[in-house]
Design an enzyme around this catalytic site. Structure first.
Site, PDB file in Angstrom:
ATOM      1  N   ASP A 196       6.689  -3.463  50.893  1.00 52.06           N
ATOM      2  CA  ASP A 196       7.119  -3.804  52.273  1.00 52.06           C
ATOM      3  C   ASP A 196       6.012  -4.542  53.016  1.00 52.06           C
ATOM      4  OD1 ASP A 196       8.283  -3.899  54.764  1.00 52.06           O
ATOM      5  OD2 ASP A 196       8.045  -1.772  55.182  1.00 52.06           O
ATOM      6  N   GLU A 256       6.920  -8.183  62.183  1.00 50.36           N
ATOM      7  CA  GLU A 256       8.243  -7.558  61.997  1.00 50.36           C
ATOM      8  C   GLU A 256       8.156  -6.061  62.268  1.00 50.36           C
ATOM      9  OE1 GLU A 256      11.469  -5.345  59.876  1.00 50.36           O
ATOM     10  OE2 GLU A 256       9.318  -5.226  59.584  1.00 50.36           O
TER      11      GLU A 256
HETATM   12  N1  TRP Z   1      12.667  -3.526  58.003  1.00 48.08           N
HETATM   13  C1  TRP Z   1      12.181  -2.247  57.510  1.00 48.08           C
HETATM   14  C2  TRP Z   1      10.658  -2.347  57.448  1.00 48.08           C
HETATM   15  O1  TRP Z   1      10.118  -3.404  57.272  1.00 48.08           O
HETATM   16  C3  TRP Z   1      12.718  -1.919  56.137  1.00 48.08           C
HETATM   17  C4  TRP Z   1      14.160  -1.618  56.119  1.00 48.08           C
HETATM   18  C5  TRP Z   1      14.726  -0.404  56.292  1.00 48.08           C
HETATM   19  C6  TRP Z   1      15.209  -2.528  55.867  1.00 48.08           C
HETATM   20  N2  TRP Z   1      16.071  -0.501  56.169  1.00 48.08           N
HETATM   21  C7  TRP Z   1      16.388  -1.781  55.916  1.00 48.08           C
HETATM   22  C8  TRP Z   1      15.249  -3.886  55.589  1.00 48.08           C
HETATM   23  C9  TRP Z   1      17.630  -2.389  55.674  1.00 48.08           C
HETATM   24  C10 TRP Z   1      16.475  -4.493  55.357  1.00 48.08           C
HETATM   25  C11 TRP Z   1      17.656  -3.752  55.405  1.00 48.08           C
HETATM   26  O2  TRP Z   1      10.019  -1.356  57.563  1.00 48.08           O
HETATM   27 ZN    ZN Z   2       9.702  -4.583  55.903  1.00 47.20          ZN
END
Ligand code: TRP
Ligand code: ZN
Ligand code: CA
Length: 320
Positions: free
Chosen positions: A140, A174
């Site tokens: 991530d 993000e």
């Molecule tokens: N965006 C979240 C992060 O960066 C990760 C995430 C959790 C996610 N659930 C999601 C990304 C569903 C795409 C779809 O920590």
């Molecule tokens: Zn992420």
């Protein structure tokens, strides 16, 4: 037609400027079939998972050398951006660094345009490049960042000249609430926003106990990814929970068709999911989500390989 790989100077926007930079080089149709001839779409290349992993190793080294993370406002974030940018510049992309401020710290988006294609039909591909401060953020979201970087480099190696204009983006902040991608979308004029025919998002695509989730959003994009996995004999599930959870959200809210892939975060894999995908039921897709152990060992090579190849397939298919 060949593009020069000599260094292209990057335009660095002033801190307050977030307007999208439209890079219209030419309206050339080099490589297109002659009028009247049947158009044959070029096949997407296989994305080398070894190359994607080499980018991940670089991001890990950057985190290790910068206090263990690549978070917004950190030296590790900026070094990550410089790494990606140098690869793209050497490959003939026109790169733009956009600055924004969040929580009193400067953040950056990196936008890379592949010269050519119809400027009125832009296919965008994006991933967030920041980690949380707890760790190096290799799944991530080194995973998405490295896979789209390798896809962009494959576009260059192939000398691919799609009908649409291709634009890749690496978002900052993000993890602070999609700050970078939101500032990019907010900075677009409505005319430029309407030129984006699709936005593909990749956030966590190498989870160590992976699932294969396809965003349940624009049907054309969703079907394109599903077709790829059907061809591999791998079943997928629709990803619906992600609507507000990553950088596709600002695009979706602005009316842009969106899609993407996801291999799972801290949710637990069910027995039914372990039966169809392998791995371990009763355990998280990514037990190191937002933790210090999200390092290079926290990756399924199989998931990274399949998802990387699916990205290239969709980029070729949706830009032809
Ligand atoms: N965006 C979240 C992060 O960066 C990760 C995430 C959790 C996610 N659930 C999601 C990304 C569903 C795409 C779809 O920590
Ligand atoms: Zn992420
Ligand atoms: Ca591959």
């Amino acid at each position: 037609m060949k593009f020069s790989v000599s260094g292209r100077a990057a335009a660095v926007c002033a801190a307050s400027t977030l307007s999208a930079v439209m890079l219209l080089t030419n309206g050339s149709t080099a490589g297109a079939a002659p009028a009247g001839a049947p158009s044959t779409a070029a096949a997407a290349p296989d994305i080398s998972v070894a190359n994607v992993k080499a980018h991940l190793a670089q991001l890990q080294s950057i985190a290790t050398a910068n206090g263990g993370n690549r978070a917004h406002g950190s030296t590790g974030y900026k070094a990550s951006l410089d790494y990606v940018k140098a690869k793209l510049d050497a490959a003939g992309f026109t790169t733009t660094v956009q600055q924004f401020t969040s929580s009193g710290r400067t953040g950056y988006n990196l936008v890379a345009d592949w010269p050519g294609g119809d400027a009125n039909r832009v296919l965008m591909v994006g991933s967030h490049l920041d980690s949380v401060s707890a760790g190096p953020g290799i799944n991530d979201n080194g995973s998405g960042s490295a896979a789209i970087l390798e896809t962009a480099l494959a576009v260059s190696r192939a000398g691919y000249q799609p009908a649409k204009h291709l634009r890749f983006a690496w978002w900052g902040a993000e993890e602070l609430g999609m700050v970078g991608s939101r500032s990019y979308v907010n900075g677009l004029s409505s005319a430029n926003r309407s030129k984006i025919s699709g936005y593909l998002n990749f956030d966590m695509i190498g989870s160590p106990n992976p699932g294969y989730f396809v965003y349940d959003d624009d049907p054309t994009i969703q079907n394109t990814f599903q077709d790829y996995f059907t061809g591999l004999g791998v079943s997928t599930e629709p990803e619906t929970e992600g609507d507000g959870r990553s950088d596709h959200a600002p695009f979706k809210n602005a009316g842009v068709p969106v899609g993407g892939l996801f291999s799972g975060a801290d949710y637990i894999k069910t027995t039914a999911q372990a039966t169809k995908w392998g791995g371990t039921s009763g355990r998280a897709f990514d037990a190191c989500y937002h933790s210090s152990c999200d390092k290079t060992t926290n990756i399924s090579d199989t998931a990274l390989d399949r998802n990387g190849d699916a990205i290239a397939y969709a980029v070729w298919k949706l830009s032809a």
